[in-house]
Write a protein that holds these residues in place. Structure first.
Motif, PDB file in Angstrom:
ATOM      1  N   GLU A 117      21.886  19.210  21.588  1.00  0.00           N
ATOM      2  CA  GLU A 117      22.613  20.243  22.337  1.00  0.00           C
ATOM      3  C   GLU A 117      22.224  20.219  23.813  1.00  0.00           C
ATOM      4  OE1 GLU A 117      25.535  23.101  22.485  1.00  0.00           O
ATOM      5  OE2 GLU A 117      24.923  21.933  20.743  1.00  0.00           O
ATOM      6  N   PHE A 118      20.938  20.067  24.084  1.00  0.00           N
ATOM      7  CA  PHE A 118      20.480  20.027  25.472  1.00  0.00           C
ATOM      8  C   PHE A 118      21.023  18.786  26.186  1.00  0.00           C
ATOM      9  CE2 PHE A 118      17.281  19.333  28.856  1.00  0.00           C
ATOM     10  CZ  PHE A 118      17.505  20.510  29.544  1.00  0.00           C
ATOM     11  N   ALA A 119      21.102  17.666  25.489  1.00  0.00           N
ATOM     12  CA  ALA A 119      21.669  16.447  26.083  1.00  0.00           C
ATOM     13  C   ALA A 119      23.114  16.684  26.514  1.00  0.00           C
ATOM     14  CB  ALA A 119      21.579  15.287  25.103  1.00  0.00           C
ATOM     15  N   LYS A 120      23.855  17.458  25.719  1.00  0.00           N
ATOM     16  CA  LYS A 120      25.239  17.802  26.095  1.00  0.00           C
ATOM     17  C   LYS A 120      25.255  18.618  27.383  1.00  0.00           C
ATOM     18  CE  LYS A 120      26.908  17.948  21.343  1.00  0.00           C
ATOM     19  NZ  LYS A 120      27.368  18.829  20.254  1.00  0.00           N
ATOM     20  N   LYS A 155       1.295  21.009  38.177  1.00  0.00           N
ATOM     21  CA  LYS A 155       1.119  19.853  39.067  1.00  0.00           C
ATOM     22  C   LYS A 155       2.203  18.784  38.971  1.00  0.00           C
ATOM     23  CE  LYS A 155      -2.616  21.347  40.944  1.00  0.00           C
ATOM     24  NZ  LYS A 155      -2.617  21.713  42.354  1.00  0.00           N
ATOM     25  N   PHE A 156       2.905  18.711  37.849  1.00  0.00           N
ATOM     26  CA  PHE A 156       3.903  17.660  37.673  1.00  0.00           C
ATOM     27  C   PHE A 156       5.288  18.264  37.487  1.00  0.00           C
ATOM     28  CE2 PHE A 156       0.150  15.402  35.626  1.00  0.00           C
ATOM     29  CZ  PHE A 156      -0.139  14.664  36.759  1.00  0.00           C
ATOM     30  N   PRO A 157       6.324  17.521  37.912  1.00  0.00           N
ATOM     31  CA  PRO A 157       7.686  18.032  37.705  1.00  0.00           C
ATOM     32  C   PRO A 157       8.013  18.156  36.224  1.00  0.00           C
ATOM     33  CG  PRO A 157       7.719  15.785  38.587  1.00  0.00           C
ATOM     34  CD  PRO A 157       6.297  16.211  38.540  1.00  0.00           C
ATOM     35  N   HIS A 158       8.771  19.171  35.891  1.00  0.00           N
ATOM     36  CA  HIS A 158       9.078  19.442  34.486  1.00  0.00           C
ATOM     37  C   HIS A 158       9.941  18.368  33.839  1.00  0.00           C
ATOM     38  CE1 HIS A 158       8.305  23.930  35.455  1.00  0.00           C
ATOM     39  NE2 HIS A 158       7.190  23.255  35.294  1.00  0.00           N
ATOM     40  N   TYR A 159      10.688  17.607  34.642  1.00  0.00           N
ATOM     41  CA  TYR A 159      11.540  16.579  34.044  1.00  0.00           C
ATOM     42  C   TYR A 159      10.720  15.476  33.373  1.00  0.00           C
ATOM     43  CZ  TYR A 159      10.803  13.940  38.402  1.00  0.00           C
ATOM     44  OH  TYR A 159      10.253  13.295  39.484  1.00  0.00           O
ATOM     45  N   VAL A 160       9.423  15.387  33.684  1.00  0.00           N
ATOM     46  CA  VAL A 160       8.558  14.409  33.034  1.00  0.00           C
ATOM     47  C   VAL A 160       8.525  14.651  31.521  1.00  0.00           C
ATOM     48  CG1 VAL A 160       6.154  13.588  32.883  1.00  0.00           C
ATOM     49  CG2 VAL A 160       7.180  14.042  35.105  1.00  0.00           C
ATOM     50  N   LEU A 161       8.741  15.880  31.101  1.00  0.00           N
ATOM     51  CA  LEU A 161       8.787  16.193  29.668  1.00  0.00           C
ATOM     52  C   LEU A 161       9.941  15.476  28.964  1.00  0.00           C
ATOM     53  CD1 LEU A 161       7.976  19.987  29.837  1.00  0.00           C
ATOM     54  CD2 LEU A 161       6.605  18.258  28.660  1.00  0.00           C
ATOM     55  N   GLY A 162      10.933  15.046  29.712  1.00  0.00           N
ATOM     56  CA  GLY A 162      12.072  14.335  29.146  1.00  0.00           C
ATOM     57  C   GLY A 162      11.883  12.833  29.045  1.00  0.00           C
ATOM     58  N   TRP A 163      10.723  12.332  29.487  1.00  0.00           N
ATOM     59  CA  TRP A 163      10.460  10.894  29.423  1.00  0.00           C
ATOM     60  C   TRP A 163       9.988  10.508  28.024  1.00  0.00           C
ATOM     61  CZ3 TRP A 163       7.216   9.751  34.455  1.00  0.00           C
ATOM     62  CH2 TRP A 163       8.003  10.007  35.569  1.00  0.00           C
ATOM     63  N   LYS A 164      10.412   9.336  27.589  1.00  0.00           N
ATOM     64  CA  LYS A 164      10.003   8.821  26.279  1.00  0.00           C
ATOM     65  C   LYS A 164       8.905   7.773  26.454  1.00  0.00           C
ATOM     66  CE  LYS A 164      14.407   9.695  24.073  1.00  0.00           C
ATOM     67  NZ  LYS A 164      15.526   9.141  23.322  1.00  0.00           N
ATOM     68  N   ASP A 165       8.037   7.670  25.449  1.00  0.00           N
ATOM     69  CA  ASP A 165       7.003   6.637  25.475  1.00  0.00           C
ATOM     70  C   ASP A 165       7.570   5.328  24.912  1.00  0.00           C
ATOM     71  OD1 ASP A 165       7.051   6.951  22.711  1.00  0.00           O
ATOM     72  OD2 ASP A 165       5.102   7.931  22.599  1.00  0.00           O
ATOM     73  N   VAL A 166       6.723   4.302  24.753  1.00  0.00           N
ATOM     74  CA  VAL A 166       7.215   3.005  24.265  1.00  0.00           C
ATOM     75  C   VAL A 166       7.750   3.082  22.840  1.00  0.00           C
ATOM     76  CG1 VAL A 166       5.800   1.589  25.804  1.00  0.00           C
ATOM     77  CG2 VAL A 166       4.899   2.254  23.580  1.00  0.00           C
ATOM     78  N   ASN A 167       7.394   4.125  22.110  1.00  0.00           N
ATOM     79  CA  ASN A 167       7.925   4.319  20.756  1.00  0.00           C
ATOM     80  C   ASN A 167       9.212   5.137  20.753  1.00  0.00           C
ATOM     81  OD1 ASN A 167       5.776   2.950  19.442  1.00  0.00           O
ATOM     82  ND2 ASN A 167       4.483   4.737  19.795  1.00  0.00           N
ATOM     83  N   GLY A 168       9.694   5.496  21.937  1.00  0.00           N
ATOM     84  CA  GLY A 168      10.932   6.258  22.033  1.00  0.00           C
ATOM     85  C   GLY A 168      10.769   7.739  21.736  1.00  0.00           C
ATOM     86  N   LYS A 169       9.533   8.244  21.815  1.00  0.00           N
ATOM     87  CA  LYS A 169       9.278   9.647  21.486  1.00  0.00           C
ATOM     88  C   LYS A 169       9.042  10.474  22.747  1.00  0.00           C
ATOM     89  CE  LYS A 169       6.896  10.707  17.768  1.00  0.00           C
ATOM     90  NZ  LYS A 169       5.797  10.817  16.781  1.00  0.00           N
ATOM     91  N   LEU A 170       9.637  11.646  22.770  1.00  0.00           N
ATOM     92  CA  LEU A 170       9.329  12.627  23.803  1.00  0.00           C
ATOM     93  C   LEU A 170       7.965  13.231  23.502  1.00  0.00           C
ATOM     94  CD1 LEU A 170      12.716  14.571  23.891  1.00  0.00           C
ATOM     95  CD2 LEU A 170      11.895  12.959  25.605  1.00  0.00           C
ATOM     96  N   ALA A 171       7.298  13.712  24.530  1.00  0.00           N
ATOM     97  CA  ALA A 171       5.978  14.327  24.337  1.00  0.00           C
ATOM     98  C   ALA A 171       6.046  15.458  23.317  1.00  0.00           C
ATOM     99  CB  ALA A 171       5.452  14.837  25.674  1.00  0.00           C
ATOM    100  N   MET A 172       7.101  16.267  23.377  1.00  0.00           N
ATOM    101  CA  MET A 172       7.204  17.428  22.496  1.00  0.00           C
ATOM    102  C   MET A 172       7.354  17.040  21.029  1.00  0.00           C
ATOM    103  SD  MET A 172       9.414  19.779  25.044  1.00  0.00           S
ATOM    104  CE  MET A 172      10.220  18.359  25.710  1.00  0.00           C
ATOM    105  N   GLU A 173       7.803  15.822  20.769  1.00  0.00           N
ATOM    106  CA  GLU A 173       7.937  15.373  19.385  1.00  0.00           C
ATOM    107  C   GLU A 173       6.574  15.253  18.702  1.00  0.00           C
ATOM    108  OE1 GLU A 173      10.782  12.115  18.917  1.00  0.00           O
ATOM    109  OE2 GLU A 173      11.798  12.897  20.694  1.00  0.00           O
ATOM    110  N   TYR A 174       5.539  15.006  19.489  1.00  0.00           N
ATOM    111  CA  TYR A 174       4.187  14.967  18.924  1.00  0.00           C
ATOM    112  C   TYR A 174       3.764  16.369  18.478  1.00  0.00           C
ATOM    113  CZ  TYR A 174       3.752  10.183  20.532  1.00  0.00           C
ATOM    114  OH  TYR A 174       3.946   8.838  20.715  1.00  0.00           O
TER     115      TYR A 174
END
Length: 163
Positions: free
Chosen positions: A139-142, A57-76
């Motif tokens: 690496e992905f950021a590059k 339902k949501f675009p995959h780029y949302v996974l690259g967004w950080k929360d107010v603590n600067g963490k990506l969802a996958m870091e959890y």
């Protein structure tokens, strides 16, 4: 957000809720800057079916967004490691990193990134896994910079050719 109540939410309830509400990017984050992915991944036990609904339902780029603590969802997921999270992290990395590299036609980059992803997933030591995850993100950021530069370069050449 039904993701806050994931232990009692079915995938069908989540799907219907998303379909019945207009989704704009601003509505995808709560007051903590967390997307539904952040909320889902920060739970003690995460449901694969709910994650699949979010991917559908949501675009995959949302996974690259950080929360107010600067963490990506996958870091959890990387921090709260268990057997189930390994599969979820693999799903998330496939959507966020590997499928994008594949869509760019960057086969050698995708193979190199797959290797980093597999090493991260195979690691049982928390500190080493965090290090491997940080290396994969860097690496992905590059690759993202190369993609952005290529798009800008193509736009400039197109503009030059048209004039």
């Amino acid at each position: 957000m039904l993701c806050y109540f994931q232990t009692s939410t079915t995938d069908e309830e989540l799907r219907l809720c998303i379909e019945n509400h207009e989704v704009v990017e601003e509505s995808l984050v709560d007051t903590f800057g967390m997307t539904p992915h952040h909320v889902l991944f920060s739970a003690a036990e995460t449901c694969r079916e709910l994650l699949q609904v979010l991917f559908d339902k949501f675009p995959h780029y949302v996974l690259g967004w950080k929360d107010v603590n600067g963490k990506l969802a996958m870091e959890y997921l990387v921090s709260n490691w268990n057997r189930g999270n390994k599969t979820l992290l693999q799903m998330a990395l496939q959507c966020w990193m590997l499928s994008r590299l594949e869509s760019w036609g960057a086969t050698s980059s995708m193979v190199a990134m797959q290797s980093k992803v597999q090493a991260t997933l195979a690691e049982d030591d928390k500190e080493r896994r965090s290090t491997l995850w940080a290396e994969a993100k860097t690496e992905f950021a590059k690759y993202e910079i190369v993609e952005a530069t290529s798009i800008l370069e193509m736009a400039l050449w197109k503009g030059k050719i048209e004039y």
